[in-house]
Design an enzyme around this catalytic site. Structure first.
Site, PDB file in Angstrom:
ATOM      1  N   HIS A  12       2.145   0.737  -6.959  1.00 14.67           N
ATOM      2  CA  HIS A  12       1.253  -0.058  -5.877  1.00 14.67           C
ATOM      3  C   HIS A  12       0.533  -1.204  -6.715  1.00 14.67           C
ATOM      4  O   HIS A  12      -0.051  -1.074  -7.610  1.00 14.67           O
ATOM      5  CB  HIS A  12       0.087   0.947  -5.569  1.00 14.67           C
ATOM      6  N   HIS A  54      -4.656  -9.128  -2.501  1.00 15.44           N
ATOM      7  CA  HIS A  54      -4.765  -8.178  -1.284  1.00 15.44           C
ATOM      8  C   HIS A  54      -5.660  -8.669  -0.323  1.00 15.44           C
ATOM      9  O   HIS A  54      -5.578  -8.654   0.922  1.00 15.44           O
ATOM     10  CB  HIS A  54      -5.329  -6.936  -2.002  1.00 15.44           C
TER      11      HIS A  54
HETATM   12  O1  G3P Z   1       2.057  -1.169   1.146  1.00 14.64           O
HETATM   13  C1  G3P Z   1       1.334  -0.092   1.134  1.00 14.64           C
HETATM   14  C2  G3P Z   1      -0.264  -0.125   0.692  1.00 14.64           C
HETATM   15  O2  G3P Z   1      -0.305  -1.264  -0.332  1.00 14.64           O
HETATM   16  C3  G3P Z   1      -1.104  -0.524   1.963  1.00 14.64           C
HETATM   17  O3  G3P Z   1      -2.345  -0.706   1.829  1.00 14.64           O
HETATM   18  O4  G3P Z   1      -4.513  -1.933   1.532  1.00 14.64           O
HETATM   19  O5  G3P Z   1      -3.299  -1.204  -0.642  1.00 14.64           O
HETATM   20  O6  G3P Z   1      -2.189  -2.958   0.809  1.00 14.64           O
HETATM   21  P1  G3P Z   1      -3.098  -1.598   0.878  1.00 14.64           P
HETATM   22 MG    MG Z   2      -0.491  -3.234  -0.258  1.00 13.73          MG
END
Ligand code: G3P
Ligand code: MG
Length: 250
Positions: A12, A54
């Site tokens: 992630h 992000h």
């Molecule tokens: O793509 C999965 C996840 O990254 C979605 O949540 O807020 O971490 O971008 P976020």
């Molecule tokens: Mg994400």
């Protein structure tokens, strides 16, 4: 089912929390833990350059303040996106999508590119990112998957790069999300892990869609989801879950 581009484990934002999210330094840390697939978040600068970040603003992950999409890439590319995390990463830049493409392609890594538009720029961001990826991945064997919470972004990406597979992200189910995933020609749905159960996996896989979850950091949750037959797990815990040791969760 369509050819599926990703392995089970996906890091992630590069390496979760071990390095500054959405930087190439994070990808390198994730790779050092055996990860071969990476999720990251892409949006546009004021002059239309796709880059990783992000949040809509620079506040949390840089020393700057304000909406990132109001700055040209010439300014954004000079901002320190690593020092907020720790001294070791001070000076790490915000990466352009070009730089990320070069990195993953040279290493043969898979990329789950989450299209995270600045509010109000949903379709346009999808279109520009789609156009950029159609060029950047031309002739490349490196797997690529688009995802987004925003259907308009996926629609833009589809028009610009119809051959790149797409996934709808679902945090809280909303009326018509399943039909939307199908009408956008998605190959997968990525949900918050708390939503995924045997019934939902069965519904998705029964319709020919892959089922993935974010952000899975707890070994018991990972074990539960693998037991259900999950197709992909997006995790921050790159130092805990080893993609090279399938089935070992702690
Ligand atoms: O793509 C999965 C996840 O990254 C979605 O949540 O807020 O971490 O971008 P976020
Ligand atoms: Mg994400």
């Amino acid at each position: 089912m369509t050819d599926w581009p990703l392995p089970l484990w996906i890091a992630h934002r590069g390496a979760g929390k071990l390095a500054p999210e959405n930087t190439l330094a994070a990808f390198r840390v994730g790779a050092s833990h055996g990860y071969r697939a990476f999720e990251c978040d892409v949006k546009l600068s004021a002059d239309g350059v796709p880059f990783l970040l992000h949040d809509a603003t620079l506040d949390r992950t840089t020393p700057e303040r304000g909406v990132a999409a109001e700055r040209p890439w010439s300014e954004l590319s000079r901002i320190d996106a690593g020092g907020w995390h720790s001294r070791a990463f001070a000076g790490e830049p915000l990466p352009s999508l070009d730089a990320v493409a070069r990195y993953v392609q040279r290493n043969g890594f898979a990329l789950n590119l989450e299209i995270k538009p600045t509010p109000g720029q949903e379709q346009h961001t999808g279109t520009v990112v789609g156009q950029a990826c159609a060029q950047l991945w031309q002739g490349s064997e490196a797997p690529l998957l688009f995802s987004s919470f925003r259907p308009e972004a996926l629609a833009g990406a589809r028009e610009a790069a119809p051959l790149v597979p797409r996934a709808l992200l679902v945090d809280t189910p909303w009326p018509g999300w399943f039909e939307m995933a199908q009408s956008l020609g998605c190959v997968a749905v990525v949900t918050h892990y708390s939503l995924m159960d045997a019934s939902l996996i069965g519904r998705l896989q029964g319709a020919g869609l892959r089922a993935l979850c974010y952000t899975v950091n707890d070994p018991a949750e990972a074990r539960r989801l693998v037991g259900l037959g999950i197709d992909g797990l997006i995790t921050d815990a790159v130092d805990r879950f080893s993609p090279d040791r399938t089935g070992v969760f702690d």
